[in-house]
Scaffold this motif. Structure first.
Motif, PDB file in Angstrom:
ATOM      1  N   CYS A  87      -3.067   5.670   5.647  1.00 35.85           N
ATOM      2  CA  CYS A  87      -2.724   4.655   5.780  1.00 35.85           C
ATOM      3  C   CYS A  87      -2.144   3.700   7.678  1.00 35.85           C
ATOM      4  O   CYS A  87      -2.210   3.326   7.301  1.00 35.85           O
ATOM      5  CB  CYS A  87      -1.495   5.610   5.945  1.00 35.85           C
ATOM      6  SG  CYS A  87      -0.166   6.574   4.472  1.00 35.85           S
ATOM      7  N   CYS A 131       1.187  -1.215  -0.227  1.00 35.98           N
ATOM      8  CA  CYS A 131      -0.212   0.201  -0.021  1.00 35.98           C
ATOM      9  C   CYS A 131       0.610   1.474   0.235  1.00 35.98           C
ATOM     10  O   CYS A 131       0.295   2.078   0.595  1.00 35.98           O
ATOM     11  CB  CYS A 131      -0.671   0.063   0.982  1.00 35.98           C
ATOM     12  SG  CYS A 131      -0.129  -0.379   2.790  1.00 35.98           S
ATOM     13  N   CYS A 132       2.526   1.071   0.174  1.00 35.71           N
ATOM     14  CA  CYS A 132       3.161   2.348  -0.597  1.00 35.71           C
ATOM     15  C   CYS A 132       3.733   2.544  -1.551  1.00 35.71           C
ATOM     16  O   CYS A 132       4.787   3.366  -1.666  1.00 35.71           O
ATOM     17  CB  CYS A 132       3.874   2.570   0.881  1.00 35.71           C
ATOM     18  SG  CYS A 132       3.509   2.137   3.003  1.00 35.71           S
ATOM     19  N   PHE A 182       7.772   9.023   0.660  1.00 34.54           N
ATOM     20  CA  PHE A 182       8.125   8.740   2.789  1.00 34.54           C
ATOM     21  C   PHE A 182       8.594   7.560   3.135  1.00 34.54           C
ATOM     22  O   PHE A 182       8.497   6.788   4.131  1.00 34.54           O
ATOM     23  CB  PHE A 182       7.204   9.480   3.886  1.00 34.54           C
ATOM     24  CG  PHE A 182       6.682  10.193   3.301  1.00 34.54           C
ATOM     25  CD1 PHE A 182       7.800  11.679   3.591  1.00 34.54           C
ATOM     26  CD2 PHE A 182       5.474  10.871   2.915  1.00 34.54           C
ATOM     27  CE1 PHE A 182       6.997  12.996   3.198  1.00 34.54           C
ATOM     28  CE2 PHE A 182       5.618  12.462   2.137  1.00 34.54           C
ATOM     29  CZ  PHE A 182       5.864  13.728   3.571  1.00 34.54           C
ATOM     30  N   LEU A 183       8.297   5.755   1.602  1.00 34.21           N
ATOM     31  CA  LEU A 183       8.619   4.990   1.951  1.00 34.21           C
ATOM     32  C   LEU A 183      10.208   5.383   2.142  1.00 34.21           C
ATOM     33  O   LEU A 183      11.023   5.420   1.122  1.00 34.21           O
ATOM     34  CB  LEU A 183       7.806   4.365   1.668  1.00 34.21           C
ATOM     35  CG  LEU A 183       8.013   2.805   1.491  1.00 34.21           C
ATOM     36  CD1 LEU A 183       7.978   2.019   2.623  1.00 34.21           C
ATOM     37  CD2 LEU A 183       8.016   2.050  -0.230  1.00 34.21           C
ATOM     38  N   CYS A 207       7.513   3.173   6.706  1.00 38.87           N
ATOM     39  CA  CYS A 207       7.200   4.161   6.686  1.00 38.87           C
ATOM     40  C   CYS A 207       8.122   5.515   7.733  1.00 38.87           C
ATOM     41  O   CYS A 207       8.332   4.766   9.094  1.00 38.87           O
ATOM     42  CB  CYS A 207       6.470   4.125   7.420  1.00 38.87           C
ATOM     43  SG  CYS A 207       5.800   5.738   7.170  1.00 38.87           S
ATOM     44  N   CYS A 215       5.237   6.219  -2.278  1.00 41.93           N
ATOM     45  CA  CYS A 215       5.489   7.082  -1.684  1.00 41.93           C
ATOM     46  C   CYS A 215       7.219   7.183  -1.088  1.00 41.93           C
ATOM     47  O   CYS A 215       7.875   7.258  -0.367  1.00 41.93           O
ATOM     48  CB  CYS A 215       4.194   6.440  -0.385  1.00 41.93           C
ATOM     49  SG  CYS A 215       4.600   7.450   1.360  1.00 41.93           S
ATOM     50  N   PHE A 231       2.174   2.817  -5.750  1.00 40.23           N
ATOM     51  CA  PHE A 231       1.766   3.125  -6.491  1.00 40.23           C
ATOM     52  C   PHE A 231       1.868   2.982  -8.333  1.00 40.23           C
ATOM     53  O   PHE A 231       2.790   3.943  -8.633  1.00 40.23           O
ATOM     54  CB  PHE A 231       0.732   4.111  -6.642  1.00 40.23           C
ATOM     55  CG  PHE A 231       0.382   5.138  -4.649  1.00 40.23           C
ATOM     56  CD1 PHE A 231      -0.759   4.471  -3.923  1.00 40.23           C
ATOM     57  CD2 PHE A 231       1.797   5.390  -3.525  1.00 40.23           C
ATOM     58  CE1 PHE A 231      -0.976   4.387  -2.834  1.00 40.23           C
ATOM     59  CE2 PHE A 231       1.277   5.367  -2.888  1.00 40.23           C
ATOM     60  CZ  PHE A 231       0.519   4.756  -1.660  1.00 40.23           C
ATOM     61  N   LEU A 258       7.640   7.822   8.461  1.00 33.97           N
ATOM     62  CA  LEU A 258       6.770   9.284   9.755  1.00 33.97           C
ATOM     63  C   LEU A 258       6.954   8.405  10.923  1.00 33.97           C
ATOM     64  O   LEU A 258       6.716   7.690  11.215  1.00 33.97           O
ATOM     65  CB  LEU A 258       5.541   9.696   8.945  1.00 33.97           C
ATOM     66  CG  LEU A 258       5.683  10.069   7.718  1.00 33.97           C
ATOM     67  CD1 LEU A 258       4.298  10.452   6.294  1.00 33.97           C
ATOM     68  CD2 LEU A 258       6.716  11.124   7.421  1.00 33.97           C
ATOM     69  N   PRO A 285      -2.670   8.094   0.282  1.00 34.00           N
ATOM     70  CA  PRO A 285      -2.774   9.107   1.212  1.00 34.00           C
ATOM     71  C   PRO A 285      -2.449  11.375   1.287  1.00 34.00           C
ATOM     72  O   PRO A 285      -1.740  11.192   0.614  1.00 34.00           O
ATOM     73  CB  PRO A 285      -1.282   8.582   2.602  1.00 34.00           C
ATOM     74  CG  PRO A 285      -0.477   8.313   1.512  1.00 34.00           C
ATOM     75  CD  PRO A 285      -1.482   7.886   0.441  1.00 34.00           C
ATOM     76  N   LYS A 318       2.074  10.534  10.355  1.00 26.97           N
ATOM     77  CA  LYS A 318       1.723   9.225   9.409  1.00 26.97           C
ATOM     78  C   LYS A 318       0.110   9.983   9.535  1.00 26.97           C
ATOM     79  O   LYS A 318      -0.928   9.802  10.157  1.00 26.97           O
ATOM     80  CB  LYS A 318       1.823   8.495  10.068  1.00 26.97           C
ATOM     81  CG  LYS A 318       0.544   7.004   9.347  1.00 26.97           C
ATOM     82  CD  LYS A 318       1.715   5.425  10.130  1.00 26.97           C
ATOM     83  CE  LYS A 318       2.943   5.221   9.922  1.00 26.97           C
ATOM     84  NZ  LYS A 318       3.181   3.713   9.910  1.00 26.97           N
ATOM     85  N   PRO A 319      -0.260   9.366   8.303  1.00 23.79           N
ATOM     86  CA  PRO A 319      -1.962  10.822   6.953  1.00 23.79           C
ATOM     87  C   PRO A 319      -2.207   9.156   7.751  1.00 23.79           C
ATOM     88  O   PRO A 319      -2.202   7.956   8.279  1.00 23.79           O
ATOM     89  CB  PRO A 319      -1.405  10.082   6.024  1.00 23.79           C
ATOM     90  CG  PRO A 319      -0.109  10.219   4.963  1.00 23.79           C
ATOM     91  CD  PRO A 319       0.158   9.497   6.320  1.00 23.79           C
TER      92      PRO A 319
HETATM   93  S1  SF4 Z   1       2.825   7.608   4.376  1.00 24.15           S
HETATM   94 FE1  SF4 Z   1       4.132   6.447   5.199  1.00 24.15          FE
HETATM   95  S2  SF4 Z   1       2.396   4.299   5.259  1.00 24.15           S
HETATM   96 FE2  SF4 Z   1       1.290   5.945   4.510  1.00 24.15          FE
HETATM   97  S3  SF4 Z   1       1.833   5.734   2.264  1.00 24.15           S
HETATM   98 FE3  SF4 Z   1       3.696   6.306   2.248  1.00 24.15          FE
HETATM   99  S4  SF4 Z   1       5.158   5.477   3.656  1.00 24.15           S
HETATM  100 FE4  SF4 Z   1       3.588   4.110   3.366  1.00 24.15          FE
END
Ligand code: SF4
Length: 175
Positions: free
Chosen positions: A104, A17-18, A86-87, A93, A84, A20, A95, A29, A100-101
């Protein structure tokens, strides 16, 4: 939030899910504007221009931040995935829990609008959640998470997405 049904290690290993594909960009997110401003002050994404990390969008109830990923694809292959911003591919992750959103924190649950109702639905593509019994998920939403998600959405309307066919509905709220 879903630790009762999804192990942290399972998600950490998967990271599905991180990242796309182009067709999944609607699922990136979304961030409250104050968190966008905070994250723009930090050094994420290899020193990339911090203003380039997000675009600010608006809906009828206010503004929010969306990660700018559409210019990151290197090929025309529809299966290409962009991570993402932030990955960290090794650590996961980057964050803090605070930043964190919410999207997520509740994934693979989604709150969506369908026929003038809000529904809490399950993202069917999550590889791990498909192994969890749907009645278990319904109970989790009924007993705990549904109200938390609904309350957050009331104050952060931007997280409510348009309903997509194929997302199993776990709970419905009349508006
Ligand atoms: S913010 Fe963090 S948990 Fe959300 S998609 Fe990005 S890396 Fe994944």
């Amino acid at each position: 939030m879903l630790s009762k049904v999804l192990k942290k290690e399972t998600c950490a290993d998967c990271k599905f899910c991180c990242s796309f594909r182009r067709q999944s960009l609607w699922e990136t997110p979304l961030f409250p504007v104050d968190i966008v401003e905070k994250l723009r002050k930090k050094d994420y994404n290899g020193g990339k221009d911090k203003n380039e990390l997000f675009v600010i969008e608006k809906d009828k109830k206010g503004s929010y931040g969306r990660m700018k990923l559409d210019n990151q694809y290197k090929t025309n292959n529809p299966d290409e995935e962009v991570p993402c911003s932030f990955l960290d591919l090794k650590k996961g992750c980057m964050l803090s829990d605070e930043d964190k959103p919410f999207d997520c924190k509740i994934w693979p649950l989604r709150i969506m609008e369908k026929d003038n109702q809000w529904v809490i639905a399950l993202t069917p593509t999550c590889p791990a959640i498909n192994k969890v019994d749907i009645e278990t998920m319904k109970a989790l939403v009924d007993n705990e998470l549904g109200q938390i998600i609904y309350d957050y959405a009331k104050n952060n309307h931007f997280i409510v997405k348009k309903y997509k066919e194929g997302f199993p509905i776990l709970k419905t709220y009349d508006l």
